[in-house]
Design a protein around this motif. Structure first.
Motif, PDB file in Angstrom:
ATOM      1  N   ASP A  68       7.979   6.539  -3.535  1.00 29.27           N
ATOM      2  CA  ASP A  68       9.204   7.144  -2.990  1.00 29.27           C
ATOM      3  C   ASP A  68       8.957   7.940  -1.720  1.00 29.27           C
ATOM      4  O   ASP A  68       9.888   8.506  -1.143  1.00 29.27           O
ATOM      5  N   GLN A  69       7.711   8.029  -1.286  1.00 29.26           N
ATOM      6  CA  GLN A  69       7.391   8.866  -0.129  1.00 29.26           C
ATOM      7  C   GLN A  69       8.087   8.429   1.168  1.00 29.26           C
ATOM      8  O   GLN A  69       8.628   9.288   1.879  1.00 29.26           O
ATOM      9  N   PRO A  70       8.108   7.125   1.517  1.00 32.03           N
ATOM     10  CA  PRO A  70       8.724   6.745   2.799  1.00 32.03           C
ATOM     11  C   PRO A  70      10.175   7.173   2.932  1.00 32.03           C
ATOM     12  O   PRO A  70      10.579   7.743   3.958  1.00 32.03           O
ATOM     13  N   GLN A  71      10.982   6.938   1.880  1.00 33.63           N
ATOM     14  CA  GLN A  71      12.395   7.300   1.980  1.00 33.63           C
ATOM     15  C   GLN A  71      12.584   8.805   1.972  1.00 33.63           C
ATOM     16  O   GLN A  71      13.490   9.335   2.626  1.00 33.63           O
ATOM     17  N   THR A  88      16.310  19.960  -0.176  1.00 29.88           N
ATOM     18  CA  THR A  88      15.437  20.047  -1.349  1.00 29.88           C
ATOM     19  C   THR A  88      14.676  18.746  -1.524  1.00 29.88           C
ATOM     20  O   THR A  88      15.260  17.660  -1.451  1.00 29.88           O
ATOM     21  N   LEU A  89      13.365  18.867  -1.755  1.00 34.96           N
ATOM     22  CA  LEU A  89      12.545  17.726  -2.133  1.00 34.96           C
ATOM     23  C   LEU A  89      12.285  17.840  -3.628  1.00 34.96           C
ATOM     24  O   LEU A  89      11.499  18.677  -4.072  1.00 34.96           O
ATOM     25  N   LEU A  90      12.979  17.010  -4.405  1.00 32.72           N
ATOM     26  CA  LEU A  90      12.806  16.999  -5.857  1.00 32.72           C
ATOM     27  C   LEU A  90      11.765  15.920  -6.169  1.00 32.72           C
ATOM     28  O   LEU A  90      12.074  14.733  -6.201  1.00 32.72           O
ATOM     29  N   GLY A  91      10.541  16.366  -6.371  1.00 33.66           N
ATOM     30  CA  GLY A  91       9.454  15.414  -6.585  1.00 33.66           C
ATOM     31  C   GLY A  91       8.702  15.702  -7.860  1.00 33.66           C
ATOM     32  O   GLY A  91       8.346  16.851  -8.141  1.00 33.66           O
ATOM     33  N   VAL A  92       8.457  14.656  -8.652  1.00 32.15           N
ATOM     34  CA  VAL A  92       7.718  14.835  -9.898  1.00 32.15           C
ATOM     35  C   VAL A  92       6.261  15.139  -9.589  1.00 32.15           C
ATOM     36  O   VAL A  92       5.761  14.869  -8.491  1.00 32.15           O
ATOM     37  N   THR A  93       5.569  15.703 -10.557  1.00 37.47           N
ATOM     38  CA  THR A  93       4.151  16.008 -10.402  1.00 37.47           C
ATOM     39  C   THR A  93       3.358  14.733 -10.134  1.00 37.47           C
ATOM     40  O   THR A  93       3.549  13.721 -10.799  1.00 37.47           O
ATOM     41  N   GLY A  94       2.470  14.793  -9.143  1.00 37.18           N
ATOM     42  CA  GLY A  94       1.624  13.648  -8.840  1.00 37.18           C
ATOM     43  C   GLY A  94       2.262  12.615  -7.945  1.00 37.18           C
ATOM     44  O   GLY A  94       1.673  11.559  -7.692  1.00 37.18           O
ATOM     45  N   SER A  95       3.460  12.905  -7.433  1.00 34.46           N
ATOM     46  CA  SER A  95       4.145  11.931  -6.572  1.00 34.46           C
ATOM     47  C   SER A  95       3.744  12.085  -5.108  1.00 34.46           C
ATOM     48  O   SER A  95       4.233  11.365  -4.247  1.00 34.46           O
ATOM     49  N   GLY A  96       2.844  13.049  -4.818  1.00 34.73           N
ATOM     50  CA  GLY A  96       2.376  13.226  -3.446  1.00 34.73           C
ATOM     51  C   GLY A  96       3.300  14.071  -2.595  1.00 34.73           C
ATOM     52  O   GLY A  96       3.524  13.767  -1.423  1.00 34.73           O
ATOM     53  N   LYS A  97       3.821  15.157  -3.171  1.00 35.09           N
ATOM     54  CA  LYS A  97       4.735  16.017  -2.409  1.00 35.09           C
ATOM     55  C   LYS A  97       4.024  16.671  -1.222  1.00 35.09           C
ATOM     56  O   LYS A  97       4.607  16.824  -0.156  1.00 35.09           O
ATOM     57  N   THR A  98       2.760  17.047  -1.419  1.00 37.83           N
ATOM     58  CA  THR A  98       2.020  17.684  -0.315  1.00 37.83           C
ATOM     59  C   THR A  98       1.849  16.710   0.849  1.00 37.83           C
ATOM     60  O   THR A  98       1.989  17.089   2.023  1.00 37.83           O
ATOM     61  N   TYR A  99       1.567  15.458   0.545  1.00 36.57           N
ATOM     62  CA  TYR A  99       1.426  14.454   1.607  1.00 36.57           C
ATOM     63  C   TYR A  99       2.762  14.240   2.322  1.00 36.57           C
ATOM     64  O   TYR A  99       2.807  14.115   3.551  1.00 36.57           O
ATOM     65  N   THR A 100       3.846  14.226   1.555  1.00 36.71           N
ATOM     66  CA  THR A 100       5.179  14.107   2.152  1.00 36.71           C
ATOM     67  C   THR A 100       5.448  15.284   3.089  1.00 36.71           C
ATOM     68  O   THR A 100       5.944  15.113   4.207  1.00 36.71           O
ATOM     69  N   GLU A 460      14.925  12.734  -3.533  1.00 35.79           N
ATOM     70  CA  GLU A 460      14.201  12.563  -4.788  1.00 35.79           C
ATOM     71  C   GLU A 460      12.917  11.770  -4.563  1.00 35.79           C
ATOM     72  O   GLU A 460      12.889  10.811  -3.801  1.00 35.79           O
ATOM     73  N   GLN A 461      11.874  12.195  -5.265  1.00 39.51           N
ATOM     74  CA  GLN A 461      10.581  11.509  -5.190  1.00 39.51           C
ATOM     75  C   GLN A 461      10.052  11.379  -6.617  1.00 39.51           C
ATOM     76  O   GLN A 461       9.224  12.167  -7.073  1.00 39.51           O
ATOM     77  N   LEU A 462      10.531  10.356  -7.323  1.00 42.82           N
ATOM     78  CA  LEU A 462      10.188  10.167  -8.735  1.00 42.82           C
ATOM     79  C   LEU A 462       9.063   9.155  -8.935  1.00 42.82           C
ATOM     80  O   LEU A 462       8.388   9.175  -9.967  1.00 42.82           O
ATOM     81  N   ILE A 463       8.883   8.255  -7.970  1.00 41.61           N
ATOM     82  CA  ILE A 463       7.885   7.196  -8.107  1.00 41.61           C
ATOM     83  C   ILE A 463       6.573   7.648  -7.480  1.00 41.61           C
ATOM     84  O   ILE A 463       6.529   8.057  -6.319  1.00 41.61           O
ATOM     85  N   ARG A 464       5.489   7.568  -8.252  1.00 37.54           N
ATOM     86  CA  ARG A 464       4.170   7.951  -7.755  1.00 37.54           C
ATOM     87  C   ARG A 464       3.513   6.777  -7.045  1.00 37.54           C
ATOM     88  O   ARG A 464       3.613   5.629  -7.504  1.00 37.54           O
ATOM     89  N   PRO A 465       2.791   7.036  -5.952  1.00 38.80           N
ATOM     90  CA  PRO A 465       2.090   5.950  -5.246  1.00 38.80           C
ATOM     91  C   PRO A 465       1.093   5.222  -6.140  1.00 38.80           C
ATOM     92  O   PRO A 465       0.805   4.045  -5.930  1.00 38.80           O
ATOM     93  N   ARG A 621      12.516   9.866 -16.691  1.00 40.55           N
ATOM     94  CA  ARG A 621      11.655   9.551 -15.557  1.00 40.55           C
ATOM     95  C   ARG A 621      10.707   8.404 -15.888  1.00 40.55           C
ATOM     96  O   ARG A 621      10.428   7.545 -15.041  1.00 40.55           O
ATOM     97  N   ARG A 622      10.211   8.371 -17.116  1.00 39.77           N
ATOM     98  CA  ARG A 622       9.291   7.296 -17.514  1.00 39.77           C
ATOM     99  C   ARG A 622       9.969   5.927 -17.414  1.00 39.77           C
ATOM    100  O   ARG A 622       9.354   4.944 -16.979  1.00 39.77           O
ATOM    101  N   VAL A 623      11.238   5.878 -17.792  1.00 43.09           N
ATOM    102  CA  VAL A 623      11.980   4.606 -17.738  1.00 43.09           C
ATOM    103  C   VAL A 623      12.098   4.133 -16.285  1.00 43.09           C
ATOM    104  O   VAL A 623      11.836   2.965 -15.968  1.00 43.09           O
ATOM    105  N   ILE A 624      12.502   5.050 -15.378  1.00 39.88           N
ATOM    106  CA  ILE A 624      12.648   4.695 -13.955  1.00 39.88           C
ATOM    107  C   ILE A 624      11.309   4.250 -13.377  1.00 39.88           C
ATOM    108  O   ILE A 624      11.219   3.248 -12.652  1.00 39.88           O
ATOM    109  N   GLN A 625      10.262   4.995 -13.687  1.00 36.68           N
ATOM    110  CA  GLN A 625       8.934   4.682 -13.156  1.00 36.68           C
ATOM    111  C   GLN A 625       8.417   3.346 -13.684  1.00 36.68           C
ATOM    112  O   GLN A 625       7.839   2.547 -12.929  1.00 36.68           O
ATOM    113  N   ASN A 626       8.628   3.096 -14.957  1.00 33.75           N
ATOM    114  CA  ASN A 626       8.147   1.841 -15.552  1.00 33.75           C
ATOM    115  C   ASN A 626       8.887   0.634 -14.972  1.00 33.75           C
ATOM    116  O   ASN A 626       8.279  -0.411 -14.693  1.00 33.75           O
ATOM    117  N   GLU A 627      10.202   0.764 -14.775  1.00 31.39           N
ATOM    118  CA  GLU A 627      10.978  -0.332 -14.181  1.00 31.39           C
ATOM    119  C   GLU A 627      10.496  -0.635 -12.761  1.00 31.39           C
ATOM    120  O   GLU A 627      10.403  -1.800 -12.365  1.00 31.39           O
TER     121      GLU A 627
END
Length: 740
Positions: A68-71, A88-100, A460-465, A621-627
């Motif tokens: 989700d980082q590019p968008q 607001t940047l709503l980002g899950v843990t480990g999604s690379g918020k610092t890199y964003t 939103e940043q829910l998908i981890r790289p 979040r797990r459902v969105i990430q798994n899909e």
């Protein structure tokens, strides 16, 4: 007319401009002489006193935006260019918020302030951003106190508590380095705690105090030294330390407090012939420089002109206060304020400094009552960008600082310990802080209602790289939770993975750590009593495998980047409250989201609303990430991250009496002896001594683990110290009772 002041530093050519668009005077202070140069702002856009070093931010990384980082990057940057104040940047843990965040800073190319709510998180952000921006200035600005007891008075028991501090010199150096970077260049990122809203010297004050030298300047050696002493450098030819000046013949060595290296200035008669870097430990001379800027050695430094203005103002306020106390039949308070203030004024007249000089900052900086104090943010340019990390915690902290400080100081003023103007030495209130919030991005996995309602858009940043899903959550009963926890830890240790355990109190963390240590586990506790540098070191050792388990309270929540951790154990998860709210639980769960085997166990006897909400949000979040993973054929993998120093400052090695020749019995005996000494020291109220002995005991216990043995807490020898402590406590009680 604009006058450009160019100083060749060997690296960059720089020039200063004023705080506003009108003409201003820049003063290089040299004793007995002031050179005043008119300077006007060459830019119609930016303010602030700074030399413009036009250097762009550049992210250096082996990665490119993914998930989700590019968008998120595109959305936030677009919002900034369109003039949005809050996002607001709503980002899950480990999604690379610092890199964003780093990519956003690179694209907008503005000085940036990143505010975190604790020192550990700030250290991590500082480390990561330093790695992303090796060619730019990334600075660390947090409270430099390892221990801080503020000045206070308790009227009910007539107890005055003097200000007592233990300053960490490494962090003090980093704070001075921050101010220096802001004054010298534009490509600056400052990672700060809420310490950045507290009072600091004004930018004009720093400008007045700068001593600028360059090779070939005509200047007497003694004039140069007097100029440094006026900036609170200490002359010391024996023990050369940061903030000292050492004079040997025609050579002057100066150790600026913001630098690891000293500066050697060599004179021939009245001319500076050589300026070079100096290793203060080895006394070896390094690279030669064309020039150098010396900034004040202390946070609050003033000039003679400002003292001449301030001292009569302080005397007038003192006379009014004495008159007030006498009119209200308070002779003790009148005598107290007169004695204390006159002593401080004598110190200011004689040496230009006194303990607690910050309490006179209103007069020394020329501010009026109620006027906003100067802080670190005054050193930024007007267009600076602000990021508030873990905003759901950081913003309430910022809001609460002003009221707490005011309540404490009001008592000091009412009882004659301080003048009313001391209340102007304070943190910013919420309205004043908002004046600095020009363009802000709130970053959080669980933003509060304030952030969501204030933001003009949410990215939103829910998908981890890495394709990692949020961890699975399992709920187990509280009965037998410790025995079950030990089995879970053993399973993780066998796979070379790490474990975090969260409890409700510091005492529980220490007791559980001691119990697990006695069972042979490599464990350490982590809570707010642990010093800044030590906290960072504990987390580093957890990743390295020196510890397998860390037990903590609230410090295990936001921002800890520990990919080796595969299990989070939340004890007493059904105890509703701040530490077990839905926000806290979601944040805690996120600590296991960097490992493909991540799992969370909540020990609870009932399902609270907070637990239910946290579990439902995690499953959503797990459902969105798994899909997303299925659609893009992504296989989740554990984050791979090099173990590095979070703070690039030296820490003294702890010493112990452990010898390779000592047997387990020798170490056991020494632990028992030191434990008795520790308990006795605590009973005698010698807490610093007791803390040092406690650290030695911890090292010895770790040595036993290395030798393959645990330590049995049961010892009849400790009963002596416990009995003595009880007797001392009873004697103290009888003594107090006799006074009544």
């Amino acid at each position: 007319m604009s006058v450009k002041i160019t100083i060749e530093s060997g690296l960059e050519s720089i020039f200063y401009h004023s705080m506003n668009h009108s003409s201003h005077s820049m003063i290089f202070l040299v004793p007995d002489e002031k050179i005043s140069l008119p300077v006007s702002c060459p830019s119609p856009v930016f303010g602030g006193i700074y030399p413009i070093v036009e250097k762009s931010f550049k992210v250096v990384s082996d990665f490119s935006p993914a998930g989700d980082q590019p968008q998120a990057i595109e959305k936030l940057v677009d919002g900034i260019w369109r003039g949005m104040h809050f996002q607001t940047l709503l980002g899950v843990t480990g999604s690379g918020k610092t890199y964003t965040m780093a990519k956003v800073i690179e694209k907008i190319n503005r000085p940036t302030l990143v505010i975190a709510h604790n020192k550990t998180l700030a250290a991590q952000l500082y480390s990561e951003l330093s790695e992303f921006f090796p060619e730019n200035a990334v600075e660390y600005f947090v409270s430099y106190y390892d221990y801080y007891q503020p000045e206070a008075y308790v009227p009910s028991s007539d107890l005055y508590i003097a200000k007592e501090t233990d300053i960490n010199e490494d962090i003090q150096r980093l704070r001075h380095s921050t101010v220096r970077s802001l004054l010298e260049r534009r490509d600056v990122i400052v990672v700060a705690s809420v310490s950045c809203i507290y009072g600091w010297e004004s930018p004009e004050g720093y400008q007045e105090q700068v001593v600028a030298i360059k090779k070939g300047d005509t200047m007497l050696r003694d004039e140069f030294v007097r100029g440094l002493v006026a900036m609170q450098y200490s002359r010391n030819n024996i023990a050369f330390e940061a903030g000292n000046v050492r004079v040997i013949g025609s050579t002057v060595d100066v150790w600026p407090p913001e630098q690891e290296d000293a500066v050697r200035v060599e004179f021939e008669f009245d001319e500076i012939v050589k300026i070079s870097r100096l290793d203060p430990v080895l006394s070896s001379v390094g690279e030669e420089m064309e020039g150098f800027l010396f900034f004040p050695a202390k946070q609050f430094v003033t000039t003679q002109a400002r003292l001449d203005y301030a001292i009569p103002m302080i005397m007038n306020e003192l006379d009014e206060r004495i008159k007030y106390f006498k009119e209200n039949n308070k002779p003790l308070e009148a005598e107290r304020i007169e004695e204390r203030t006159k002593y401080d004024l004598e110190m200011l007249k004689e040496i230009g400094y006194c303990n607690g000089i910050e309490n006179y900052s209103m007069h020394l900086s020329g501010r009026q009552p109620g006027e906003r104090p100067y802080t670190l943010m005054n050193f930024f340019q007007d267009d600076f960008f602000m990021i508030i990390d873990e905003s759901h915690i950081t913003l309430p902290q910022i809001r609460g600082m002003y009221a707490g400080d005011k309540a404490r100081k009001k008592v000091l003023v009412d009882y004659g310990f301080r003048l009313p103007s001391a209340m102007e030495n304070r943190p910013l209130n919420w309205d004043e802080f908002q004046n600095f919030m020009h363009q802000v991005v709130f970053v959080s996995a669980t933003p509060s209602d304030f952030e969501i309602s204030s933001s003009e858009q949410v990215a939103e940043q829910l998908i981890r790289p890495t394709g990692l899903l949020d961890p699975e959550i399992e709920v187990k009963p509280i009965k037998g939770q410790i025995d079950d926890l030990k089995k879970e830890i053993e399973a993780r240790v066998a796979k070379n993975e790490r474990v975090l355990v969260t409890v409700l109190t510091k005492k529980m963390a220490e007791n559980l750590s001691d119990h697990l240590l006695s069972q042979g586990f490599k464990v350490c506790y982590l809570h707010s009593d642990i010093g800044t540098i030590e906290r960072v070191e504990i987390l580093k050792k957890l990743r390295e495998g020196t510890f397998d388990v860390v037990v903590g309270v609230n410090l295990l929540r936001e921002g800890l980047d520990l990919p080796e951790v595969s299990l989070i154990a939340i004890l007493d998860a059904d105890k509703e409250g701040f530490l077990r709210s839905s926000t806290s639980l979601i944040q805690t769960v996120g600590r296991a989201a960097r490992n493909v085997s991540g799992k969370v166990i909540m020990y609870a006897d009932e399902m609270t609303d907070s637990m239910k909400k946290a579990i439902e949000e995690t499953n959503r979040r797990r459902v969105i990430q798994n899909e997303f993973n299925i659609e893009h054929n992504i296989k989740p993998e554990t984050i791979k991250k090099a173990i590095r120093e979070l703070l690039s400052i030296g820490t003294p090695q702890q010493e112990s009496k452990v010898s390779d020749a000592m047997t387990e019995k020798d170490i056991q005996a020494m632990i028992l002896q030191l434990t008795d000494e520790m308990n006795l020291a605590a009973a005698m109220l010698e807490f610093e001594k007791a803390a040092k002995i406690r650290d030695q005991v911890a090292i010895l216990r770790g040595e036993l683990l290395v030798k393959g043995k645990g330590f049995d807490e049961s010892s009849s020898r400790t009963k002596t110290a416990k009995k003595l402590k009880q007797k001392l406590t009873q004697a103290e009680f009888r003594k107090k009772k006799g006074r009544r």
